[in-house]
Design a protein around this motif. Structure first.
Motif, short mmCIF file in Angstrom:
data_model
loop_
_atom_site.label_atom_id
_atom_site.label_comp_id
_atom_site.label_asym_id
_atom_site.label_seq_id
_atom_site.Cartn_x
_atom_site.Cartn_y
_atom_site.Cartn_z
N GLY A 1 8.30 -11.90 14.53
CA GLY A 1 9.44 -12.80 14.36
C GLY A 1 9.46 -13.53 13.03
N THR A 2 8.39 -13.44 12.27
CA THR A 2 8.37 -14.15 11.00
C THR A 2 8.07 -13.20 9.86
N SER A 3 8.49 -13.58 8.68
CA SER A 3 8.25 -12.75 7.50
C SER A 3 6.74 -12.57 7.30
N GLY A 4 6.32 -11.33 7.12
CA GLY A 4 4.89 -11.04 6.93
C GLY A 4 4.23 -10.60 8.21
N GLY A 5 4.88 -10.84 9.33
CA GLY A 5 4.29 -10.54 10.63
C GLY A 5 4.10 -9.06 10.88
N VAL A 6 5.12 -8.28 10.56
CA VAL A 6 5.04 -6.84 10.80
C VAL A 6 3.89 -6.27 9.98
N MET A 7 3.81 -6.72 8.73
CA MET A 7 2.77 -6.25 7.82
C MET A 7 1.39 -6.58 8.37
N GLU A 8 1.24 -7.85 8.78
CA GLU A 8 -0.06 -8.30 9.28
C GLU A 8 -0.46 -7.49 10.51
N LEU B 1 -11.02 -5.11 12.54
CA LEU B 1 -11.00 -6.14 11.50
C LEU B 1 -11.73 -7.39 11.99
N GLU B 2 -12.49 -8.01 11.11
CA GLU B 2 -13.17 -9.26 11.47
C GLU B 2 -12.17 -10.41 11.45
N LYS B 3 -11.50 -10.55 10.31
CA LYS B 3 -10.58 -11.68 10.13
C LYS B 3 -9.15 -11.15 10.26
N LEU B 4 -8.43 -11.69 11.22
CA LEU B 4 -7.12 -11.13 11.51
C LEU B 4 -6.00 -11.78 10.70
N GLU B 5 -6.24 -12.98 10.17
CA GLU B 5 -5.16 -13.69 9.49
C GLU B 5 -5.13 -13.35 8.01
N PHE B 6 -3.96 -13.11 7.48
CA PHE B 6 -3.80 -12.86 6.05
C PHE B 6 -2.86 -13.91 5.46
N GLU B 7 -3.45 -14.99 4.98
CA GLU B 7 -2.63 -16.11 4.50
C GLU B 7 -1.73 -15.70 3.32
N GLU B 8 -2.19 -14.69 2.54
CA GLU B 8 -1.43 -14.28 1.35
C GLU B 8 -0.02 -13.85 1.69
N ILE B 9 0.17 -13.27 2.88
CA ILE B 9 1.50 -12.75 3.19
C ILE B 9 2.23 -13.63 4.21
N ARG B 10 1.72 -14.83 4.41
CA ARG B 10 2.44 -15.78 5.27
C ARG B 10 3.25 -16.71 4.40
N GLY B 11 4.19 -17.41 4.98
CA GLY B 11 4.95 -18.41 4.23
C GLY B 11 6.30 -17.90 3.75
N LEU B 12 6.98 -18.73 2.94
CA LEU B 12 8.38 -18.48 2.63
C LEU B 12 8.63 -17.91 1.24
N GLU B 13 7.58 -17.60 0.52
CA GLU B 13 7.74 -17.00 -0.82
C GLU B 13 8.57 -15.71 -0.72
N GLY B 14 9.43 -15.47 -1.71
CA GLY B 14 10.33 -14.31 -1.67
C GLY B 14 9.62 -12.97 -1.61
N ILE B 15 8.64 -12.78 -2.53
CA ILE B 15 7.84 -11.55 -2.50
C ILE B 15 6.36 -11.96 -2.42
N LYS B 16 5.69 -11.50 -1.36
CA LYS B 16 4.28 -11.83 -1.19
C LYS B 16 3.48 -10.54 -1.32
N GLU B 17 2.33 -10.63 -1.96
CA GLU B 17 1.55 -9.41 -2.20
C GLU B 17 0.16 -9.53 -1.60
N LEU B 18 -0.43 -8.37 -1.28
CA LEU B 18 -1.77 -8.33 -0.72
C LEU B 18 -2.39 -6.98 -1.09
N SER B 19 -3.64 -6.99 -1.55
CA SER B 19 -4.34 -5.73 -1.80
C SER B 19 -5.58 -5.68 -0.94
N LEU B 20 -5.83 -4.54 -0.34
CA LEU B 20 -7.00 -4.38 0.52
C LEU B 20 -7.66 -3.05 0.19
N ALA C 1 3.30 -5.32 0.12
CA ALA C 1 4.22 -6.37 -0.30
C ALA C 1 5.08 -6.77 0.87
N VAL C 2 5.42 -8.05 0.91
CA VAL C 2 6.29 -8.56 1.96
C VAL C 2 7.47 -9.25 1.31
#
Lengths: 571, 160
Positions: free
Chosen positions: A417-424, A439-458, A468-469
């Motif tokens: 229901g929130t931006s970044g959720g599907v990605m996470e 996965l040990e840590k399930l939360e990815f703070e980088e792709i949470r929040g209201l920023e227009g384009i959020k990025e994450l590399s793993l 990208a979100v």
């Protein structure tokens, strides 16, 4: 800092601040109509006019910066008279049908009229008369109710950057409309409904489907099933004056049962299923050198956008149906067989935070032998109206659980229901698919929040994956351009048309409380942390479904029922 | 037919919008829908914005002009000399309202704020010809004159 006086109160304000913001910081409310936070002021409506010592005319406080020693009166008789006159003039050029209006009791013009004590019609004359545009399956446009504040135009052009509507003609003939005043349905509009959320009146509103749903519920031969999107449960309470971000899942299920729905399922079940399908598709694309990046396909507004703008890139969009369509498809195949009911007698009603979902459910690609996967879509607002109509006392309802088996879900699904959720959620499962580990840590703070384009590399299994979100469809143009030029570094991109994701969808409760999106998002993440299972592949019901019906993700049967295709809408 | 106009301006520069619209209208006498879309793509503005600009200014037309353009002055001097009735008579005789073109594309009827010939009010212009001190009675005869004389199709009215 500058010091000024507002209504005889000393106020310290930052340089460059507008009178409006300075007044607000001192607890002085100034009414606004055309003003939009974070956007450049237009000063179109003049309702925020204030008196400034030494200035001849009234000053629009939304556009005028403060200066040292300024003396402002926001409440002088002259100001009040001017505001009242503005409201009176607006009302005289507006249909007088508040009692039967969908925005009755939630209308800014009505509020203004009440605040300034308008008690008579002082002006008479010609008033505008425009036809209602009912062409779209998602939205209605009623220009007669438009007060030309321009908020919809600005949200459409400046925030969403779709530009489906704009001011046309001028003077008394002015009208906010599509090019050539054609129906929304044949315009480039992606039907996201962000304009509905900012409209102060009922000039823009969703196309209601309550009648169809009510008549299906009254039909004894129909087996009517409801499914609820994740974002609805964190926002519906607002319509009953509950605090922002109250989780009302339990009450929703009870309420829908009282309305007469035979079964109430959770779209989250299908969200988990979507992750299984989408993550498999991603892993396939990455390992088999197929077109990358892959874009999510959960948001029908985004799908419509790319169909209009860049149909040549449609091969990058995941072929997965959106979760509620998957749920509908399973209900009319697997579930119908399981309970022994003819799928033709099943009516699937989706409760969604979204207006585009109405359009989506009418897509011919999402229908099998003239039988749509989902028969009707109700927005959060429509459901509240339905509850009120049926005398469901929502606030005092006892909670109950979703029906099974299509009601079981994990924490990964709720954050859809929130931006970044599907990605996470996808990462949580894709990691398991690629490595066989959890996965040990399930939360990815980088792709949470209201920023227009959020990025994450793993780096998973020695493979560096870029994610990208994107939220707010206006931000996607840049990403698409890179994909077109072949310079995109991403492997997987989530796109949600509405800023903040579904939680701020066009079908959500309407009010101008700015912290609403953050509070609702917080509520969803909180539900996630409380879940026992937080990864889609741990959903027992989904596992059973694969065992009994589909075999494995992306199997032939899964492709037939859970996947779809798109078409170019370019003119 | 209008592609060459895009060579004169840099792409994606919205400040050239009005100049481009004028250039298109220069060629066709109005703004065809397809050309409007091309201008919109060229300057990088949504079609809705381009359409908004085209409908804001009186100089732009979205429908083709007729061969003969009749303009009725609705300025103050003409108004007190009965131009409202002149307009009404023209409308009934042509079967169209101000701003429209007859179905055979022969006549277009428009109103103007003031032609600047108040001494001979009420004034109408037919293409570039002035008719001063017009009376309601004369109108059918004036129209008859233009309906018989078929114009040279090369010399389209309003297009220079």
């Amino acid at each position: 800092m500058v010091e000024l006086t507002i209504n005889k109160i000393k106020v310290n304000a930052e340089e460059g601040m507008t009178i409006l913001d300075a007044a607000k910081s001192a607890g002085i409310a100034v009414p606004t109509l055309c003003h939009m936070k974070n956007l450049f002021p237009t000063g179109a409506c003049r309702i925020c006019s204030v008196e400034v010592e030494g200035q001849r005319g009234l000053i629009p406080s939304c556009a005028y910066p403060v200066y040292e020693g300024m003396v402002v009166d926001t409440n002088s008789p002259r100001v009040r008279k001017a505001r009242k006159t503005i409201v009176e003039l607006l009302i005289e050029n507006h249909p007088q049908d508040c009692l039967i209006c969908v925005r009755n009791k939630n209308c800014e013009l009505q509020d203004m009229s009440a605040h300034y004590g308008v008690r008579e019609h002082r002006y008479a004359g010609e008033s505008k008369d425009h036809a209602i545009d009912i062409s779209s399956p998602s939205m209605e446009r009623d220009p007669a109710k438009c007060i030309l504040c321009g908020r919809c135009v600005r949200v459409c052009n400046e925030i969403q950057q779709v530009g489906a509507i704009d001011f046309t003609k001028r003077g008394f003939q002015s009208i906010v409309t599509t090019p050539y005043n054609k129906g929304l349905n044949i315009s480039d509009c992606i039907l996201c409904g962000q304009c509905i959320l900012v409209c102060p009146t009922a000039a823009l509103r969703e196309k209601g489907q309550l009648k169809e749903v009510a008549s299906a519920l009254n039909n004894k031969n129909k087996f009517v099933i409801a499914q609820i999107a994740p974002a609805v449960r964190a926002s519906l309470g607002e319509e009953y004056n509950m605090p922002l971000g109250t989780d009302v899942t339990g009450q929703l299920v009870t309420g829908l049962k009282r309305l007469g729905f035979k079964r109430v399922f959770d779209t989250n079940f299908a969200a988990d299923l979507t992750i299984m399908e989408e993550a498999t598709e991603l892993v396939n694309r990455v390992t088999n050198n197929k077109p990358l990046p892959m874009f999510t396909s959960c948001c029908p507004g985004w799908v419509k956008y790319i169909e209009h703008r860049k149909p040549e890139l449609l091969q990058h969009v995941s072929t997965c149906k959106s979760p509620h369509e998957m749920e509908g498809a399973i209900l009319k195949t697997y579930y119908a067989k399981k309970i022994g009911i003819d799928p033709k007698d099943i009516v699937v009603v989706s409760i969604m935070p979204c207006t585009v979902k109405k359009f989506e459910s009418s897509r011919p690609e999402l229908s099998e032998e003239y039988m749509p996967d989902v028969d009707a879509v109700l927005t959060t607002r429509e459901l509240v109206r339905f509850f009120n109509m049926a005398g469901v006392d929502f606030v005092d309802l006892p909670g109950s659980e979703f029906d099974n088996p299509l009601g079981e879900s994990t924490g990964a699904a709720i954050i859809f229901g929130t931006s970044g959720g599907v990605m996470e959620a996808a990462i949580r499962t894709a990691y398991n698919m690629l490595t066989g580990k959890e996965l040990e840590k399930l939360e990815f703070e980088e792709i949470r929040g209201l920023e227009g384009i959020k990025e994450l590399s793993l780096t998973i299994n020695g493979l560096k994956l870029n994610f990208a979100v994107v939220n707010g469809i206006g931000n996607v143009a840049k990403v698409l351009e890179e994909v077109e030029n072949g310079t995109s570094k991403y492997h997987f991109v989530e796109v949600m048309a509405c800023p903040g994701g579904c939680i701020n969808g066009g079908g959500q409760p309407i009010h101008q409380k700015h912290e609403k999106v953050i509070k609702r998002i917080k509520a969803l993440y909180e539900i996630d942390t409380k879940m026992i299972h937080r990864k889609s592949h741990e959903n027992e019901a989904v596992k059973t479904l694969y065992k009994e019906f589909f075999g494995e993700p992306n199997s032939e049967k899964a492709h037939e029922i859970l996947h779809t295709h798109y078409k170019s809408r370019k003119k | 037919m209008h592609k060459h106009i895009f060579k004169k301006y840099p792409a994606k520069d919205k400040s050239n919008l009005i100049a481009l619209l004028q250039a298109v209208q220069e060629i066709y006498g109005y703004l065809p829908e397809g050309a409007l879309q091309e201008v919109s793509d060229f300057v990088g503005l949504p079609l809705s914005r381009v359409y908004g600009v085209a409908t804001f200014y009186n100089q732009f037309r979205l429908t083709p002009l007729g061969e003969i353009v009749i303009r009725v002055c609705r300025g103050t001097a003409c108004h007190v000399c009965n131009s409202a009735n002149i307009l009404f008579t023209l409308e009934t005789n042509l079967g169209i309202t101000a701003g429209q073109t007859t179905r055979d594309k022969r006549f277009t009827l428009e109103t103007v704020a003031c032609i600047g010939a108040c001494s001979i009010a009420p004034v109408i212009t037919i293409n570039d010809e002035y008719h001063g001190k017009v009376t309601v009675k004369e109108i059918p005869n004036i129209l008859k004159k233009y309906n018989v004389q078929k114009q040279n199709p090369e010399k389209k009215a309003g297009v220079k």
